[in-house]
Design an enzyme around this catalytic site. Structure first.
Site, PDB file in Angstrom:
ATOM      1  N   GLU A   1      -6.542  17.306  -9.995  1.00  0.00           N
ATOM      2  CA  GLU A   1      -6.608  17.793 -11.500  1.00  0.00           C
ATOM      3  C   GLU A   1      -8.210  18.155 -11.785  1.00  0.00           C
ATOM      4  OE1 GLU A   1      -5.990  14.820 -14.267  1.00  0.00           O
ATOM      5  OE2 GLU A   1      -5.152  16.136 -15.497  1.00  0.00           O
TER       6      GLU A   1
ATOM      7  N   LYS B   1       5.470  23.547 -13.933  1.00  0.00           N
ATOM      8  CA  LYS B   1       4.707  22.200 -13.576  1.00  0.00           C
ATOM      9  C   LYS B   1       4.356  22.205 -12.087  1.00  0.00           C
ATOM     10  CE  LYS B   1       3.140  18.045 -14.516  1.00  0.00           C
ATOM     11  NZ  LYS B   1       2.910  16.768 -15.279  1.00  0.00           N
TER      12      LYS B   1
ATOM     13  N   GLU C   1       7.527  20.302 -24.478  1.00  0.00           N
ATOM     14  CA  GLU C   1       6.774  20.595 -23.418  1.00  0.00           C
ATOM     15  C   GLU C   1       7.106  21.701 -22.672  1.00  0.00           C
ATOM     16  OE1 GLU C   1       4.140  18.602 -22.796  1.00  0.00           O
ATOM     17  OE2 GLU C   1       4.470  16.748 -23.650  1.00  0.00           O
TER      18      GLU C   1
ATOM     19  N   HIS D   1       5.260  12.345 -29.693  1.00  0.00           N
ATOM     20  CA  HIS D   1       4.257  13.093 -28.864  1.00  0.00           C
ATOM     21  C   HIS D   1       4.727  14.533 -28.910  1.00  0.00           C
ATOM     22  CE1 HIS D   1       1.792  14.161 -25.478  1.00  0.00           C
ATOM     23  NE2 HIS D   1       2.970  14.486 -24.959  1.00  0.00           N
TER      24      HIS D   1
ATOM     25  N   ASN E   1      -2.584  20.859 -20.723  1.00  0.00           N
ATOM     26  CA  ASN E   1      -3.045  20.160 -21.946  1.00  0.00           C
ATOM     27  C   ASN E   1      -3.147  20.950 -23.054  1.00  0.00           C
ATOM     28  OD1 ASN E   1      -3.635  17.665 -20.945  1.00  0.00           O
ATOM     29  ND2 ASN E   1      -5.672  18.306 -20.286  1.00  0.00           N
TER      30      ASN E   1
ATOM     31  N   HIS F   1      -2.897  14.764 -29.329  1.00  0.00           N
ATOM     32  CA  HIS F   1      -3.362  13.571 -29.134  1.00  0.00           C
ATOM     33  C   HIS F   1      -3.998  12.710 -30.573  1.00  0.00           C
ATOM     34  CE1 HIS F   1      -3.308  13.818 -24.499  1.00  0.00           C
ATOM     35  NE2 HIS F   1      -1.996  13.592 -25.033  1.00  0.00           N
TER      36      HIS F   1
ATOM     37  N   LYS G   1       1.230  11.661 -10.925  1.00  0.00           N
ATOM     38  CA  LYS G   1       0.492  10.697 -11.654  1.00  0.00           C
ATOM     39  C   LYS G   1       1.373   9.672 -12.054  1.00  0.00           C
ATOM     40  CE  LYS G   1      -2.451  13.671 -14.425  1.00  0.00           C
ATOM     41  NZ  LYS G   1      -2.925  13.807 -15.811  1.00  0.00           N
TER      42      LYS G   1
ATOM     43  N   ARG H   1      -5.011  22.597 -13.686  1.00  0.00           N
ATOM     44  CA  ARG H   1      -4.017  21.606 -14.168  1.00  0.00           C
ATOM     45  C   ARG H   1      -4.516  21.374 -15.709  1.00  0.00           C
ATOM     46  NH1 ARG H   1      -1.750  16.674 -10.852  1.00  0.00           N
ATOM     47  NH2 ARG H   1      -0.449  15.779 -12.632  1.00  0.00           N
TER      48      ARG H   1
ATOM     49  N   HIS I   1      -2.527  19.890 -26.657  1.00  0.00           N
ATOM     50  CA  HIS I   1      -2.430  18.263 -26.361  1.00  0.00           C
ATOM     51  C   HIS I   1      -3.710  17.689 -27.076  1.00  0.00           C
ATOM     52  CE1 HIS I   1       0.986  18.577 -24.177  1.00  0.00           C
ATOM     53  NE2 HIS I   1       1.161  17.372 -23.707  1.00  0.00           N
TER      54      HIS I   1
ATOM     55  N   ARG J   1       0.720  -1.231  -0.151  1.00  0.00           N
ATOM     56  CA  ARG J   1       0.249  -0.157  -0.056  1.00  0.00           C
ATOM     57  C   ARG J   1       0.881   1.426   0.109  1.00  0.00           C
ATOM     58  NH1 ARG J   1      -3.152  -2.585   3.841  1.00  0.00           N
ATOM     59  NH2 ARG J   1      -4.941  -3.738   2.980  1.00  0.00           N
TER      60      ARG J   1
HETATM   61  P1  NAD Z   1      10.477   6.610 -22.276  1.00  0.00           P
HETATM   62  O1  NAD Z   1      10.529   6.472 -20.829  1.00  0.00           O
HETATM   63  O2  NAD Z   1       9.702   5.861 -23.148  1.00  0.00           O
HETATM   64  O3  NAD Z   1      12.015   6.956 -22.553  1.00  0.00           O
HETATM   65  C1  NAD Z   1      12.254   7.418 -24.137  1.00  0.00           C
HETATM   66  C2  NAD Z   1      13.353   6.475 -24.754  1.00  0.00           C
HETATM   67  O4  NAD Z   1      14.623   7.119 -24.082  1.00  0.00           O
HETATM   68  C3  NAD Z   1      13.511   4.896 -24.091  1.00  0.00           C
HETATM   69  O5  NAD Z   1      13.951   4.368 -25.506  1.00  0.00           O
HETATM   70  C4  NAD Z   1      14.419   5.006 -23.310  1.00  0.00           C
HETATM   71  O6  NAD Z   1      15.116   3.849 -23.014  1.00  0.00           O
HETATM   72  C5  NAD Z   1      15.464   6.126 -23.680  1.00  0.00           C
HETATM   73  N1  NAD Z   1      16.202   6.799 -22.508  1.00  0.00           N
HETATM   74  C6  NAD Z   1      15.834   7.165 -21.135  1.00  0.00           C
HETATM   75  N2  NAD Z   1      16.705   7.788 -20.575  1.00  0.00           N
HETATM   76  C7  NAD Z   1      17.810   7.768 -21.420  1.00  0.00           C
HETATM   77  C8  NAD Z   1      19.039   8.400 -21.548  1.00  0.00           C
HETATM   78  N3  NAD Z   1      19.498   9.336 -20.331  1.00  0.00           N
HETATM   79  N4  NAD Z   1      20.023   8.173 -22.280  1.00  0.00           N
HETATM   80  C9  NAD Z   1      19.530   7.566 -23.524  1.00  0.00           C
HETATM   81  N5  NAD Z   1      18.372   6.974 -23.815  1.00  0.00           N
HETATM   82  C10 NAD Z   1      17.383   7.053 -22.772  1.00  0.00           C
HETATM   83  O7  NAD Z   1       9.572   8.307 -22.752  1.00  0.00           O
HETATM   84  P2  NAD Z   1       9.519   9.794 -22.241  1.00  0.00           P
HETATM   85  O8  NAD Z   1       9.224  10.291 -23.325  1.00  0.00           O
HETATM   86  O9  NAD Z   1      10.177   9.842 -21.056  1.00  0.00           O
HETATM   87  O10 NAD Z   1       8.340   9.356 -21.351  1.00  0.00           O
HETATM   88  C11 NAD Z   1       6.924   9.121 -22.161  1.00  0.00           C
HETATM   89  C12 NAD Z   1       5.908   8.454 -21.119  1.00  0.00           C
HETATM   90  O11 NAD Z   1       5.549   9.453 -20.054  1.00  0.00           O
HETATM   91  C13 NAD Z   1       4.716   8.231 -21.723  1.00  0.00           C
HETATM   92  O12 NAD Z   1       4.243   6.797 -21.302  1.00  0.00           O
HETATM   93  C14 NAD Z   1       3.461   9.093 -21.144  1.00  0.00           C
HETATM   94  O13 NAD Z   1       2.290   8.515 -20.961  1.00  0.00           O
HETATM   95  C15 NAD Z   1       4.193   9.636 -19.956  1.00  0.00           C
HETATM   96  N6  NAD Z   1       3.762  10.820 -19.261  1.00  0.00           N
HETATM   97  C16 NAD Z   1       3.350  10.754 -17.857  1.00  0.00           C
HETATM   98  C17 NAD Z   1       3.278  11.912 -17.323  1.00  0.00           C
HETATM   99  C18 NAD Z   1       2.736  12.074 -15.768  1.00  0.00           C
HETATM  100  O14 NAD Z   1       2.470  13.143 -15.362  1.00  0.00           O
HETATM  101  N7  NAD Z   1       2.858  10.976 -15.174  1.00  0.00           N
HETATM  102  C19 NAD Z   1       3.447  13.199 -18.196  1.00  0.00           C
HETATM  103  C20 NAD Z   1       3.694  13.105 -19.594  1.00  0.00           C
HETATM  104  C21 NAD Z   1       3.960  11.901 -20.126  1.00  0.00           C
HETATM  105 ZN    ZN Z   2       2.810  15.967 -23.412  1.00  0.00          ZN
END
Ligand code: NAD
Ligand code: ZN
Length: 358
Positions: free
Chosen positions: A237, A227, A186, A265, A245, A252, A144, A241, A248, A122
């Site tokens: 949210e 942020k 972003e 993205h 978007n 999307h 999130k 918040r 977005h 938990r």
């Molecule tokens: P990701 O985590 O898939 O990373 C992108 C790529 O970069 C991957 O291939 C990873 O292996 C590589 N990588 C990571 N760090 C590296 C480094 N230092 N050097 C070389 N390669 C590296 O993608 P992302 O763009 O970081 O995140 C996208 C995800 O985040 C989505 O699933 C999205 O839904 C989520 N997201 C969440 C929130 C939230 O508030 N929780 C907000 C925005 C996006």
């Molecule tokens: Zn985004």
């Protein structure tokens, strides 16, 4: 009948450190905050291959046992199966409620690792170590966490705040251009909705090759701060918040119609922001698109051909999970740094905004 009022606040204060070479800071902080002799490090496979040594230096001084749990790179790791595998591993090794979990990677690792932390026993103490630009300025902040379901993205999850976020720009030395550009979209979003000065600092940075220098530290810290401010005011949210978007709802739809993986993205959000700026201008708001134009080459350089069926794009916007009562709600700008939520009824203006941006 008795009436019990519980004031359960979701607010929690935690440090977000951004810097270049945070090793000593992190080690000291871990030592001060945790007394367990073990830590779980949920880590993206690429980051594990490229940066394992750095993590060892951060964790080894403080913990007798550092358990690395590697997850495959990519969105597919945000699955029920992967959640189960990580939880199984933690529970079979043995864990106490005070054993911290460090999520080291991009948004995928942060979302999955965070969700594991929120559910095992938990709730385990969570530390985010974002290693992509997007994760540093966006996904590691705000609490999130979650995974995907085969009916849609991010449908299973929890709001779960970390104890700390450590963004060390050294990680970015190995990041692909594609991932830089995703994070930049972003940052431009934060410029549009809160601080257009970010555009200025930024122009000179992105026209060169991407190197994580001190200038980036300040841009990332400023963005992460925006942020944090926004989610602090609206942790669950319900209101402002939504401004996050910006671009977005358009973006999307573009990702969906182009096919996930065809367009990133960041590219989709960039085009979406152009459309949102144009829509705002059509409504008579003074949004001059010039600051955005200088970033256009950055996106055109990488972009695959965009879909051009505007009707299909509008249909895709209507199927967004954030659409309520069939009313398309768009984040538009009164002016730079002044966003608002607009209920869209004028589909010819919407069409024109798309045609402008594509
Ligand atoms: P990701 O985590 O898939 O990373 C992108 C790529 O970069 C991957 O291939 C990873 O292996 C590589 N990588 C990571 N760090 C590296 C480094 N230092 N050097 C070389 N390669 C590296 O993608 P992302 O763009 O970081 O995140 C996208 C995800 O985040 C989505 O699933 C999205 O839904 C989520 N997201 C969440 C929130 C939230 O508030 N929780 C907000 C925005 C996006
Ligand atoms: Zn985004």
């Amino acid at each position: 009948m008795s009436n019990i009022n519980l004031d359960i606040t979701t607010r929690k204060e935690y440090p977000i450190e951004v810097g270049k070479g945070l090793g000593n800071t992190v080690s000291a902080w871990l030592g001060e905050h945790y007394s367990t002799d073990s830590v779980f490090v949920v880590i993206d496979e690429n980051v594990n291959n490229l940066h394992r040594e750095r993590l060892e230096k951060w964790c080894q001084p403080q913990f007798k046992h550092v358990y690395y749990i590697e997850i495959p790179e990519g969105e597919r790791s945000k699955s029920i199966q992967q959640w189960k595998e990580v939880a199984d591993e933690i529970l079979s090794i043995g864990v106490e409620r005070s054993t911290p979990l460090m999520a080291v990677g991009g948004g995928v690792t942060g979302d999955l690792g965070g969700f594991v932390a929120s559910t095992v026993l938990r709730g385990l103490p969570l530390i985010h170590v974002p290693t992509t630009l997007l994760a540093m300025v966006d996904s590691s902040i705000g609490g999130k966490t979650g995974i995907n379901h085969n009916t849609g993205k991010n449908l299973i999850g929890a709001f779960y705040q970390p104890d700390a976020v450590f963004a060390d720009v050294h990680f970015l030395d190995t990041l692909d251009d594609k991932e830089w550009v995703t994070g930049i979209a972003e940052i431009l979003k934060y410029g549009a909705i809160r601080n257009p000065d970010l555009f200025k600092d930024f122009e000179s940075l992105v026209n060169k090759s991407f190197t994580a220098n001190e200038q980036w530290v300040s841009v990332i810290a400023e963005s992460a701060g925006i942020k944090a401010d926004i989610v602090q005011e609206d942790a669950l949210e319900s209101g402002i918040r939504a401004y996050l978007n910006f671009g977005h709802t358009f973006g999307h739809a573009l990702e969906k119609v182009a096919g996930y993986g065809t367009i990133t993205h960041g590219e989709a959000v960039f085009v979406g922001m152009l459309a949102a700026c144009n829509f705002s201008a059509q409504l008579g708001h003074s949004v001059d698109i010039t600051p955005f134009k200088s970033f256009l080459p950055l996106y055109q350089r990488q972009m695959s051909p965009l879909p051009d069926d505007v009707d299909e794009l509008i249909e895709a916007m209507k199927s967004d999970k954030k659409v309520k009562n069939n009313m398309l709600r768009l984040v538009l700008l009164n002016s730079w740094a002044s966003p608002y939520v607009h209920d869209c009824t004028d589909y010819s203006a919407l069409r024109e905004a798309w045609e402008f941006a594509l």
